[in-house]
Design an enzyme around this catalytic site. Structure first.
Site, mmCIF file in Angstrom:
data_model
loop_
_atom_site.group_PDB
_atom_site.id
_atom_site.type_symbol
_atom_site.label_atom_id
_atom_site.label_comp_id
_atom_site.label_asym_id
_atom_site.label_seq_id
_atom_site.Cartn_x
_atom_site.Cartn_y
_atom_site.Cartn_z
ATOM 1 N N HIS A 44 0.831 -1.200 0.000
ATOM 2 C CA HIS A 44 0.000 0.000 0.000
ATOM 3 C C HIS A 44 0.869 1.255 0.000
ATOM 4 C CE1 HIS A 44 -3.254 2.684 1.839
ATOM 5 N NE2 HIS A 44 -3.709 2.320 0.669
ATOM 6 N N HIS A 95 -7.781 -1.089 -5.249
ATOM 7 C CA HIS A 95 -8.442 -1.137 -3.945
ATOM 8 C C HIS A 95 -9.628 -2.109 -3.953
ATOM 9 C CE1 HIS A 95 -6.052 2.542 -3.345
ATOM 10 N NE2 HIS A 95 -6.147 2.266 -2.062
ATOM 11 N N GLU A 102 -10.368 10.442 -5.663
ATOM 12 C CA GLU A 102 -9.102 10.498 -4.934
ATOM 13 C C GLU A 102 -8.580 11.928 -4.880
ATOM 14 O OE1 GLU A 102 -4.866 8.124 -4.517
ATOM 15 O OE2 GLU A 102 -5.696 8.502 -6.494
ATOM 16 N N HIS A 110 -12.052 10.871 -0.686
ATOM 17 C CA HIS A 110 -11.286 9.726 -0.187
ATOM 18 C C HIS A 110 -10.289 10.142 0.883
ATOM 19 C CE1 HIS A 110 -7.404 7.475 -0.477
ATOM 20 N NE2 HIS A 110 -8.202 6.488 -0.125
ATOM 21 N N HIS A 122 -13.079 1.933 2.567
ATOM 22 C CA HIS A 122 -12.858 1.656 1.155
ATOM 23 C C HIS A 122 -13.998 0.855 0.541
ATOM 24 C CE1 HIS A 122 -9.189 3.406 -0.425
ATOM 25 N NE2 HIS A 122 -8.800 3.465 0.826
#
Length: 679
Positions: free
Chosen positions: A192, A218, A337, A353, A393
């Protein structure tokens, strides 16, 4: 070249680790590297200047790439370091400012520069586990290591090893602890961190289909997490849908912050999200209302079929009939994002996000009244340890799925290859067919590279992790044409039964299909047996190098040669040891799905002179090139299936085998709960 690699390692090593105190700026200036045209005498590299933003992030505190002000600080430092013309000049420039900068910010910037400077791409980055062991090893274990390092050796040992795991941050009184081995795996958290380094925000990096890959990588992590949850008798993860209700599960990481000795903030069970009013990041206060507003605007865009750009113009959202990098999923990912340079309208659609990560990370002390550090959700190297990461998520993925379900089902023409028949598939492992085995294994890391144990010999930590015995796919494929045909082989795996032990229909199972491999193959006319080793997977990175590995690697004469990909960009990827879910001791039923598609429809015209990296292309793309598959990521499971196939209803995934280019095989995964022996 070997000297340059050692210079790189010095930048990542603790300044006091086996080599005395760091050089001061004054001491650094007279240094001249032999055989190097760059010197610090009478000119040399540019002066660092004020680096105002970079110096604004205090040492020993959280550096969070989820915070835009921190990303801008990182960009300022990276812009300065990008002026270096070679590795040794980079070392001098970095060492001059190192002691004034936040530790994680420094490592982030140096890593960014080495990955992106063409003249430095022969260098490899050491494992972040050894650079920041306190992000992966609990403080109690580090304290034990310190005690062992202080004790005089009576055996003449040349290394100190402390074992850790597989019991982690809580007890089995909490159901979520059953998957702690997964959430707190060093390789998953390393992946990650590295993925967000390769696909950074607000750093002026616009890699091909970045927004789509944010969605897909993700989503695949969630599929794999859910498979392990089912393995241990837990329900699939539920999205964090109502932000005005307390978060049931707390999290206490037992970690210290970036080798500083400070502890991460902890969240009690039943913590409520509150207005973010901390002032250490220069962020304006924001709360759940802001998240809800941005959620509403994104949902409107999804169902209206367009985003609104900064000039008020409509930007169409569709995956049909547009170039791969202009698909709606790419634009939606960039807006969700929220890279300010890529989002069509970041002031309007917000930073959903990243804001979610920050407000959750601050929930235990939203106004900093108790002067507690943010929680692990604020850092890409630790966020996946917290159970709420997956709930957050899952919410983010549900937005993407809301969009995906607006797209038309794939047609027969898109799904089929008339001249190809997949006659069968099996997996083979250590002499057994269609039965795979998981268990425990260990990996040693030298913690004394990142922490000062005041020891003259290496201090190691031995981490226990899930692993599996290697296996091989054997796929029988018929090429009914008269000439050789290039195809793409796509392999997915999903659990057969849901939490209630019931067979899943195709819609319920759709989001559980985890990509295992994807590769090009040339079929000769007639019968072909396509064999593929599990270690060649297109999602995994088998080369997680430690300091010791890099010190001992042979140096290539030509770092840019294809055979030397080992030294290139290939640091991103899912950990090889976590390729399989755990399964059950009595065996757990899974389905293996193999689909062969036409390479002519899949291929992407790549720029000339690209530097390819075979590792983990499915999750990480390709260096200096376009994403190597023209199909939407997750094809064919990324959309709602067609209702009928060949005149019959399409109820379950196995019904797709009515297509000649698709085959399925039921397999079992057996968890041994024992140390795996070398086979």
């Amino acid at each position: 070249m070997a000297g340059d690699q050692n210079v790189v390692l010095d930048l990542f090593e603790h300044p006091y680790s086996k080599k005395g105190p760091p050089r001061t700026a004054a001491e650094a200036r007279p240094i001249v590297f032999e055989d190097d045209v760059t010197t610090r005498v009478g000119g040399g590299p540019p002066a660092p200047g004020p680096l105002t933003l970079a110096r604004s992030v205090p040492r020993g505190s959280v550096f969070s790439s989820f915070v835009r002000e921190h990303r801008l600080a990182a960009r300022e430092l990276c812009d300065y370091l990008m002026q270096a013309t070679n590795v040794r000049e980079l070392s001098l420039m970095a060492e001059e400012v190192r002691r004034e900068l936040n530790e994680k910010l420094f490592i982030y910037a140096v890593s960014f520069v080495i990955l992106r400077k063409p003249e430095m791409r022969a260098m490899r980055l050491p494992s972040i586990v050894e650079v920041f062991p306190s992000c992966f090893v609990p403080r109690t274990t580090l304290a034990t290591m310190e005690q062992q390092a202080r004790q005089p050796s009576t055996t003449g040992q040349d290394v100190i090893i402390t074992e850790y795991g597989p019991e982690f941050s809580s007890t089995h009184l909490k159901p979520e602890h059953r998957v702690a081995y997964w959430r707190e795996d060093y390789g998953i958290n390393l992946h990650h961190w590295h993925w967000h380094l390769v696909y950074p925000l607000d750093m002026g990096v616009d890699r091909d289909r970045k927004g789509e890959l944010f969605y897909y990588m993700h989503q695949q992590m969630l599929a794999r997490y859910d498979m392990d949850r089912l393995s241990v008798g837990l329900n699939r993860v539920e999205k964090l849908a109502n932000w005005r209700m307390p978060i049931p599960d707390g999290y206490f990481s037992k970690l210290t912050l970036d080798n500083s000795g400070q502890v991460w903030g902890s969240r009690q069970d039943g913590t409520l999200l509150q207005e973010y009013r901390r002032n250490e990041f220069m962020l304006e206060p924001f709360d759940v209302t802001d998240l809800e507003q941005h959620h509403s605007r994104l949902m409107d865009a999804i169902h209206q079929g367009h985003l609104i750009d900064r000039e008020g113009k409509r930007v169409r959202l569709t995956d049909e009939g547009v170039a791969p990098n202009r698909r709606g999923i790419v634009l939606l990912g960039d807006a969700l994002e929220a890279d300010a340079g890529l989002s069509v309208n970041s002031p309007f659609y917000g930073d959903l996000h990243n804001s979610g990560h920050v407000i959750i990370a601050a929930a235990h002390d939203p106004d900093n009244a108790h002067r507690e550090n943010l929680g692990v959700m604020s850092d890409t190297s630790t966020a996946m340890r917290d159970p709420v990461f997956y709930r957050w998520h899952k919410y983010i993925d549900d937005l993407f799925q809301e969009y995906k379900l607006t797209q038309p089902p794939y047609t027969m023409e898109q799904l089929s290859v008339q001249t190809v028949t997949v006659a069968g598939v099996e997996v083979e492992s250590v002499g057994s067919k269609n039965t795979l085995t998981t268990g425990w294994n260990t990996r040693d890391f030298e913690a004394s590279r990142g922490l000062d144990f005041n020891s003259s010999i290496p201090v190691m930590v031995r981490l226990t992790h899930l692993d599996h015995r290697p296996f091989r796919y054997n796929i029988k494929v018929e090429n009914n044409g008269k000439v050789a045909k290039d195809v793409t082989v796509r392999i997915f795996m999903a659990p057969k039964l849901n939490e209630r032990g019931v067979r899943m229909n195709i819609m319920e199972q759709r989001l559980l299909w985890a990509e295992m491999d994807r590769f090009k193959h040339t079929l000769k006319p007639g019968t072909n047996t396509v064999s593929r080793e599990s270690t060649a997977s297109s999602i995994t990175n088998p080369n997680d190098f430690t300091f010791g590995d890099l010190s001992n690697l042979p140096v290539p004469d030509n770092p840019g040669a294809p055979e030397n990909d080992l030294f290139n960009f290939c640091g991103c990827g899912w950990p090889q040891h976590m390729l399989l879910p755990r399964g059950k001791q009595e065996g757990m039923d899974f389905q293996l799905f193999v689909m062969v598609t036409d390479w002519k429809l899949d291929k992407v015209a790549q720029p000339a002179g690209r530097r390819s990296c075979a590792n983990a292309a499915s999750f990480c793309g390709v260096l200096d090139a376009l994403y190597p598959d023209a199909r939407p990521m997750g094809f064919p499971f990324d959309r709602r299936p067609m209702p009928m196939l060949n005149g019959q209803s399409l109820d379950r995934a196995e019904d797709l085998t009515r297509l000649s280019n698709v085959a399925m095989q039921e397999i079992q995964i057996v968890f041994t709960n024992a140390q795996l022996k070398e086979q």
